[in-house]
Write an enzyme that holds these catalytic residues in place. Sequence first.
Site, PDB file in Angstrom:
ATOM      1  N   MET A  21       0.052   0.697   4.564  1.00  0.00           N
ATOM      2  CA  MET A  21       1.422   0.481   4.084  1.00  0.00           C
ATOM      3  C   MET A  21       1.642  -1.018   3.840  1.00  0.00           C
ATOM      4  O   MET A  21       2.775  -1.485   3.792  1.00  0.00           O
ATOM      5  CB  MET A  21       2.439   1.027   5.089  1.00  0.00           C
ATOM      6  CG  MET A  21       2.288   2.541   5.274  1.00  0.00           C
ATOM      7  SD  MET A  21       3.796   3.368   5.773  1.00  0.00           S
ATOM      8  CE  MET A  21       4.111   2.597   7.343  1.00  0.00           C
ATOM      9  N   GLY A  22       0.546  -1.757   3.693  1.00  0.00           N
ATOM     10  CA  GLY A  22       0.666  -3.179   3.386  1.00  0.00           C
ATOM     11  C   GLY A  22       0.974  -4.021   4.610  1.00  0.00           C
ATOM     12  O   GLY A  22       0.826  -3.573   5.738  1.00  0.00           O
ATOM     13  N   LEU A  24      -0.763  -6.592   5.473  1.00  0.00           N
ATOM     14  CA  LEU A  24      -2.098  -6.454   6.061  1.00  0.00           C
ATOM     15  C   LEU A  24      -2.348  -7.487   7.164  1.00  0.00           C
ATOM     16  O   LEU A  24      -1.915  -8.630   7.046  1.00  0.00           O
ATOM     17  CB  LEU A  24      -3.160  -6.600   4.960  1.00  0.00           C
ATOM     18  CG  LEU A  24      -3.039  -5.615   3.792  1.00  0.00           C
ATOM     19  CD1 LEU A  24      -4.163  -5.843   2.785  1.00  0.00           C
ATOM     20  CD2 LEU A  24      -3.055  -4.165   4.277  1.00  0.00           C
ATOM     21  N   GLU A  26      -5.317  -8.375  10.653  1.00  0.00           N
ATOM     22  CA  GLU A  26      -6.733  -8.313  11.030  1.00  0.00           C
ATOM     23  C   GLU A  26      -7.180  -6.860  11.306  1.00  0.00           C
ATOM     24  O   GLU A  26      -8.321  -6.505  11.047  1.00  0.00           O
ATOM     25  CB  GLU A  26      -6.915  -9.210  12.259  1.00  0.00           C
ATOM     26  CG  GLU A  26      -8.288  -9.773  12.499  1.00  0.00           C
ATOM     27  CD  GLU A  26      -9.078 -10.222  11.273  1.00  0.00           C
ATOM     28  OE1 GLU A  26     -10.226  -9.771  11.156  1.00  0.00           O
ATOM     29  OE2 GLU A  26      -8.556 -10.991  10.433  1.00  0.00           O
ATOM     30  N   HIS A  28      -6.139  -4.119   9.728  1.00  0.00           N
ATOM     31  CA  HIS A  28      -6.450  -3.509   8.418  1.00  0.00           C
ATOM     32  C   HIS A  28      -7.773  -4.074   7.875  1.00  0.00           C
ATOM     33  O   HIS A  28      -8.579  -3.338   7.308  1.00  0.00           O
ATOM     34  CB  HIS A  28      -5.358  -3.857   7.394  1.00  0.00           C
ATOM     35  CG  HIS A  28      -4.022  -3.256   7.695  1.00  0.00           C
ATOM     36  ND1 HIS A  28      -2.926  -4.016   8.005  1.00  0.00           N
ATOM     37  CD2 HIS A  28      -3.600  -1.969   7.717  1.00  0.00           C
ATOM     38  CE1 HIS A  28      -1.874  -3.229   8.203  1.00  0.00           C
ATOM     39  NE2 HIS A  28      -2.259  -1.981   8.042  1.00  0.00           N
ATOM     40  N   VAL A 174      -7.771  -2.987  16.815  1.00  0.00           N
ATOM     41  CA  VAL A 174      -7.992  -4.430  16.996  1.00  0.00           C
ATOM     42  C   VAL A 174      -6.810  -4.977  17.784  1.00  0.00           C
ATOM     43  O   VAL A 174      -5.656  -4.650  17.488  1.00  0.00           O
ATOM     44  CB  VAL A 174      -8.129  -5.147  15.627  1.00  0.00           C
ATOM     45  CG1 VAL A 174      -8.322  -6.647  15.819  1.00  0.00           C
ATOM     46  CG2 VAL A 174      -9.287  -4.560  14.839  1.00  0.00           C
ATOM     47  N   ARG A 185       4.382  -3.934  12.615  1.00  0.00           N
ATOM     48  CA  ARG A 185       5.688  -4.007  13.285  1.00  0.00           C
ATOM     49  C   ARG A 185       5.752  -5.118  14.338  1.00  0.00           C
ATOM     50  O   ARG A 185       6.840  -5.463  14.782  1.00  0.00           O
ATOM     51  CB  ARG A 185       6.046  -2.662  13.917  1.00  0.00           C
ATOM     52  CG  ARG A 185       6.391  -1.608  12.873  1.00  0.00           C
ATOM     53  CD  ARG A 185       6.986  -0.356  13.477  1.00  0.00           C
ATOM     54  NE  ARG A 185       7.498   0.523  12.447  1.00  0.00           N
ATOM     55  CZ  ARG A 185       6.863   1.592  11.959  1.00  0.00           C
ATOM     56  NH1 ARG A 185       5.665   1.899  12.402  1.00  0.00           N
ATOM     57  NH2 ARG A 185       7.413   2.329  11.011  1.00  0.00           N
TER      58      ARG A 185
END
Length: 278
Positions: A21-22, A24, A26, A28, A174, A185
């Site tokens: 969901m963007g 981004l 580390e 992702h 991570v 979030r």
Amino acid sequence: MQRLAQKWRRAGQRIVLVPTMGWLHEGHLSLVRRARKIAGPRGKVVVSIYVNPTQFGLREDFSTYPRDLKRDLKLCRAEGVDAAFAPGDAEMYPRPPGAEFSTLVAEEKLSRTMEGASRPAHFRGVTTVVAKLFNIVPPDAAVFGAKDFQQAAIVRRMARDLNFPAKIVVAPTVREPDGLAMSSRNRYLSGDLRRQATVLWRAIRRAQDTVKEAGMIPAVKLKANLKRFIGQEPDARLDHVEFFEPDTLDPVARVTAGTRMALAVFIGKTRLIDNARI
Ligand code: PAF
């Protein structure tokens, strides 16, 4: 995206998708690196970037969810991503009068507990958008993060039940140096709230240590203990904590080594989730 994927497929290139969901981080990027390993040097890595409205409840943070496509694309480029697919709402959920989008994909068993019980329409939104992405891209494999353990199990079940050929790969969570699981979030947290947010990881460690010492502990007892522990933080409120079999997601009455634990905690207004093997 479909035309590009067809071209790659005709050339015999493997396609690996990382749905996001963007915003981004580390976490992702570790999924992207895993995707590259699976795709191989000749294969293609696709990252989808879409804040999917159907997986947010009415009172949830859809409108405030962090978004910065320019920054995300820069990070994708730096990681050597072959295509970033960032559709708009009108493309994903068209609304021409009289012919609005009206098909949903719902997994009916694994999605009833934990996150599904707290956020009733959430997983239906996830499976709907992931099914769409699997038809748009369509990938040979897709990589999901273990932080959303239940989501990964549900997507795997959906792929099996609906005969999507994509292999579902789950990559490890991570963490920040203090144990907080990386999440878009986390951006909502600063100062003391950011410190309090480590209580999720501390609760996991406490459960792991307790079981290590006792060998076995009744789930109700451990839940009560963790509720008290989390409640010591002034802005933390436990939403749910569950102990379950990792394969079936069935709750267990007795917690032993190998049981999976998942929890959701509000830190102020921010709802965070985490999970780990006990
Ligand atoms: O995990 C997420 O970021 C989302 O739930 C997903 C899988 C991209 C679907 O919108």
